[in-house]
Write an enzyme that holds these catalytic residues in place. Structure first.
Site, short mmCIF file in Angstrom:
data_model
loop_
_atom_site.label_atom_id
_atom_site.label_comp_id
_atom_site.label_asym_id
_atom_site.label_seq_id
_atom_site.Cartn_x
_atom_site.Cartn_y
_atom_site.Cartn_z
N HIS A 1 0.83 -1.20 0.00
CA HIS A 1 0.00 0.00 0.00
C HIS A 1 0.87 1.26 0.00
O HIS A 1 0.50 2.26 -0.61
CB HIS A 1 -0.92 0.01 1.22
CG HIS A 1 -1.99 -1.02 1.18
ND1 HIS A 1 -3.31 -0.74 1.45
CD2 HIS A 1 -1.97 -2.35 0.90
CE1 HIS A 1 -4.04 -1.83 1.35
NE2 HIS A 1 -3.23 -2.83 1.02
N ASP B 1 -5.24 5.86 2.87
CA ASP B 1 -5.29 4.50 2.35
C ASP B 1 -6.68 3.91 2.55
O ASP B 1 -7.39 4.24 3.52
CB ASP B 1 -4.25 3.65 3.08
CG ASP B 1 -4.21 2.22 2.57
OD1 ASP B 1 -3.67 2.01 1.46
OD2 ASP B 1 -4.74 1.32 3.27
N GLN C 1 12.39 -6.83 -8.15
CA GLN C 1 11.38 -7.45 -9.02
C GLN C 1 11.18 -6.71 -10.33
O GLN C 1 11.07 -7.33 -11.39
CB GLN C 1 10.05 -7.57 -8.27
CG GLN C 1 8.93 -8.18 -9.12
CD GLN C 1 7.76 -8.61 -8.29
OE1 GLN C 1 7.84 -9.59 -7.57
NE2 GLN C 1 6.64 -7.88 -8.40
N HIS D 1 1.66 -14.28 -7.12
CA HIS D 1 0.60 -14.46 -6.13
C HIS D 1 -0.60 -13.56 -6.43
O HIS D 1 -1.57 -13.57 -5.67
CB HIS D 1 1.12 -14.20 -4.72
CG HIS D 1 1.51 -12.77 -4.48
ND1 HIS D 1 2.16 -11.99 -5.39
CD2 HIS D 1 1.33 -11.98 -3.39
CE1 HIS D 1 2.37 -10.79 -4.89
NE2 HIS D 1 1.87 -10.75 -3.68
N TRP E 1 -1.75 -6.90 -6.54
CA TRP E 1 -2.02 -5.98 -7.65
C TRP E 1 -0.78 -5.22 -8.10
O TRP E 1 -0.61 -4.96 -9.30
CB TRP E 1 -3.14 -5.00 -7.29
CG TRP E 1 -3.58 -4.19 -8.47
CD1 TRP E 1 -3.52 -2.83 -8.61
CD2 TRP E 1 -4.15 -4.69 -9.69
NE1 TRP E 1 -4.02 -2.45 -9.83
CE2 TRP E 1 -4.41 -3.57 -10.53
CE3 TRP E 1 -4.45 -5.97 -10.17
CZ2 TRP E 1 -4.96 -3.70 -11.80
CZ3 TRP E 1 -5.00 -6.09 -11.44
CH2 TRP E 1 -5.25 -4.97 -12.23
N ASN E 2 0.11 -4.86 -7.20
CA ASN E 2 1.34 -4.21 -7.63
C ASN E 2 2.12 -5.12 -8.57
O ASN E 2 2.64 -4.67 -9.60
CB ASN E 2 2.21 -3.85 -6.42
CG ASN E 2 1.62 -2.73 -5.59
OD1 ASN E 2 0.93 -1.86 -6.10
ND2 ASN E 2 1.89 -2.75 -4.30
N SER E 3 2.22 -6.39 -8.22
CA SER E 3 2.94 -7.34 -9.06
C SER E 3 2.25 -7.51 -10.41
O SER E 3 2.91 -7.63 -11.45
CB SER E 3 3.06 -8.69 -8.36
OG SER E 3 3.92 -8.61 -7.24
N ALA F 1 -5.71 -12.10 1.00
CA ALA F 1 -6.34 -10.80 0.74
C ALA F 1 -7.25 -10.87 -0.49
O ALA F 1 -8.01 -11.83 -0.64
CB ALA F 1 -5.28 -9.71 0.61
N GLU F 2 -7.15 -9.86 -1.37
CA GLU F 2 -8.05 -9.82 -2.54
C GLU F 2 -7.48 -10.56 -3.74
O GLU F 2 -8.01 -10.45 -4.85
CB GLU F 2 -8.35 -8.37 -2.90
CG GLU F 2 -7.30 -7.65 -3.74
CD GLU F 2 -6.05 -7.26 -3.00
OE1 GLU F 2 -5.15 -6.67 -3.62
OE2 GLU F 2 -5.96 -7.54 -1.78
N GLN F 3 -6.42 -11.35 -3.54
CA GLN F 3 -5.72 -11.95 -4.67
C GLN F 3 -6.57 -12.96 -5.43
O GLN F 3 -6.40 -13.14 -6.64
CB GLN F 3 -4.42 -12.59 -4.19
CG GLN F 3 -3.41 -11.56 -3.71
CD GLN F 3 -2.31 -12.16 -2.87
OE1 GLN F 3 -2.16 -13.38 -2.78
NE2 GLN F 3 -1.53 -11.31 -2.23
#
Length: 538
Positions: free
Chosen positions: A57, A162, A411, A426, A429-431, A449-451
């Protein structure tokens, strides 16, 4: 740049803003001021960012800070440092952001509160209750910080909090400062969140009881009930279920919502969120309790991803980048499951991955963390013993075509390296955004989480990834690892997947250029902030 960790907030002030008519009484100025540029006028305004207590975040919010700076705004970052001693990834991100910040960015740590709740090191559904209570307790110090501006609170142009810190919106509202929420995740997840309160009527089966039954949300593919936040799978009368539902309703308390995505990537979700009636499904059913709220404006301002590959690589070159330099183009499967200790695998799962990678015959770069045991602090990762965790002889048999790295790699630099061909992720969202920006097809392995919701979007809507289905049974077998790697790296389906991701990559590059959707949305956000009438501006 000012770094003021653990300093009394009375010593902190924002830059003065002479001449801003909406904030100060009119006073004679001699000689008459010269005409100011739009950026000079903007720099007279400070926007306060209140990031969440997770690196996933924090990092995109710091990218939002860069976007504000580019438009001439000053930025003040208010921090709760409660977890910095326990979360190495977040602490490193804060240090890096502070060290690289421009003079127009100031960082301020709010004083520790009395009866400070201990840092949360466990997992499960209790985390959200702890988080909400902690943010609520810090509201007093956030209020004091905003009032420390000169003259208070008129120097603060807006506050952006946030999405998990929506309790802080009460402070902005009390002080008459425009308050916005920032979603580090995607528009599809936001569309699900804002409809949750009305998707299930009272006395209907709970989401847990519905299992894999698909739920129909506007703007997103059918979503299995089992893929919702784990908190939503608790009993509807439980404290955590009610707390999360209350949090989702609070989305409408914001003056607007900024989302880390770009319009063309999530066209259906963006369109649905643009309809104020999204909160009220046809027929008026559901658990909304009859309360009529309107959806605030949503601004898609992504991709706000991590620092560029060049910036990551400026520091001492990581061993994995030197290794990638020796590999053929688009030949390496990159496996990395996020930046925090929650994304770890069991010993059994690590061995299944190893066997599958070895059998696939493809080159790989694999980031491994030690399995988290029940009595191990979630945010304090242990050193992985690769000899004990991986099959006997694995390192020798894959020497030259495989590299296993402990804990962390740069990364973004890895994803954008010409040797990288596929990303096993995984679904954080950033990835996902970083994978799209690199034009890489993805193998989707959601973990928390929301994955799981992100996975549905990636596979069913954007079609940028292929699901590793074994996660549903608790273990992805070696046979699936081998088969899915071969599918993406060798087959025609894999080439079609790569072409779709490349199209999204090109759209992502355009989003922040002149005429791009995210640049326009960001400009609209700034314009709307300027035009909001609040008591402190009148």
């Amino acid at each position: 740049m000012v770094l003021a960790f653990c300093q009394p907030i009375r010593n902190i002030s924002f830059p003065g803003r002479p001449g801003r008519r909406a904030y100060f009484p009119t006073t004679p100025i001699e000689p008459p001021p010269r005409k100011q540029s739009s950026k000079a006028i903007a720099m007279q305004k400070t926007i306060v960012l209140y990031p969440g207590l997770a690196v996933s975040h924090f990092v995109p919010m710091m990218q939002l800070a860069d976007a504000l700076l580019a438009q001439g705004y000053a930025v003040a970052v208010a921090l709760i440092d409660l977890t910095l001693d326990h979360d190495a990834a977040l602490a490193a991100a804060v240090r890096d952001a502070a060290a690289s910040a421009k003079p127009a960015v100031t960082f301020h740590t709010l004083p520790r509160i009395n009866n400070n709740p201990p840092a949360f090191t466990g997992g499960g559904v209790d985390f959200l209750l702890w988080y909400s209570e902690m943010v609520r307790r810090y509201n007093e110090h956030l209020r004091e910080f905003l009032l420390s501006s000169t003259p208070p609170p008129r120097s603060v142009h807006a506050v952006v909090v946030d999405a998990l810190s929506m309790e802080a919106l009460d402070v902005a509202k009390e002080l008459g400062v425009p308050g916005y929420t920032f979603y580090a995740t995607n528009a599809s997840a936001l569309a699900v969140f804002v409809q949750l309160h009305s998707i299930r009527a009272e006395n209907q089966p709970s989401f847990r009881e519905l299992g894999d039954t698909p739920l129909d949300f506007r703007g997103v593919p059918p979503m299995p009930a089992s893929h919702l936040f784990v908190e939503m799978l608790e009993h509807p009368e439980s404290e955590i279920y009610k707390a999360l539902m209350s949090m989702m309703r609070r989305n409408t308390n914001a003056d607007g919502i900024l989302v880390n995505t770009f319009a063309s990537l999530e066209a259906r979700a963006v369109e649905a969120l643009g309809d104020p009636q999204i909160l009220f499904p046809p027929g008026g059913g559901g658990g909304g309790g009859g309360e009529r709220r309107m959806m605030p404006p949503v601004y898609c301002v992504g991709p706000l991803a991590a620092a560029s590959a060049a910036a990551e690589a400026v520091q001492d070159k990581h061993e994995c980048l030197a290794w990638l330099d020796t590999q053929p183009e688009r030949s390496v499967v990159f496996l990395c499951f996020g930046s925090i200790g929650a994304a770890t695998h069991s010993e059994e799962q690590l061995r299944e991955i190893a066997v599958g990678l070895e059998r696939s015959g493809h080159r790989f770069l694999w980031v491994v963390r030690a399995p988290v045991l029940a009595d191990t602090a979630r945010l304090s990762p242990c050193e992985p013993d690769l000899d004990a965790l991986l099959p006997d002889g694995f390192a020798e048999r894959t020497r030259g075509r495989g590299l296993v790295v402990k804990h962390w790699v740069p990364q973004v630099a890895v994803l954008r390296h010409k040797a990288t061909g596929t990303f096993v992720t995984h679904c954080g969202w950033n990835s996902v955004l970083e994978g799209i920006a690199a034009g890489l097809p993805m193998l989707c392995w959601p973990m928390y989480a929301e994955q799981k919701m992100n996975k549905v979007f990636m596979v069913e809507e954007a079609r940028v990834g292929v699901e590793m289905v074994g996660w549903k049974q608790g273990t992805v077998k070696a046979e699936e690892v081998e088969a899915k790697v071969r599918l993406v790296m060798e087959s025609e389906d894999g080439e079609q997947l790569r072409a779709r991701v490349a199209a999204h990559r090109d759209a992502a590059e355009m989003a922040w250029k002149d005429g791009g959707s995210s640049r326009a949305a960001f400009a609209q956000f700034l314009s709307d902030v300027d035009n909001i009438e609040t008591p402190c501006r009148n």
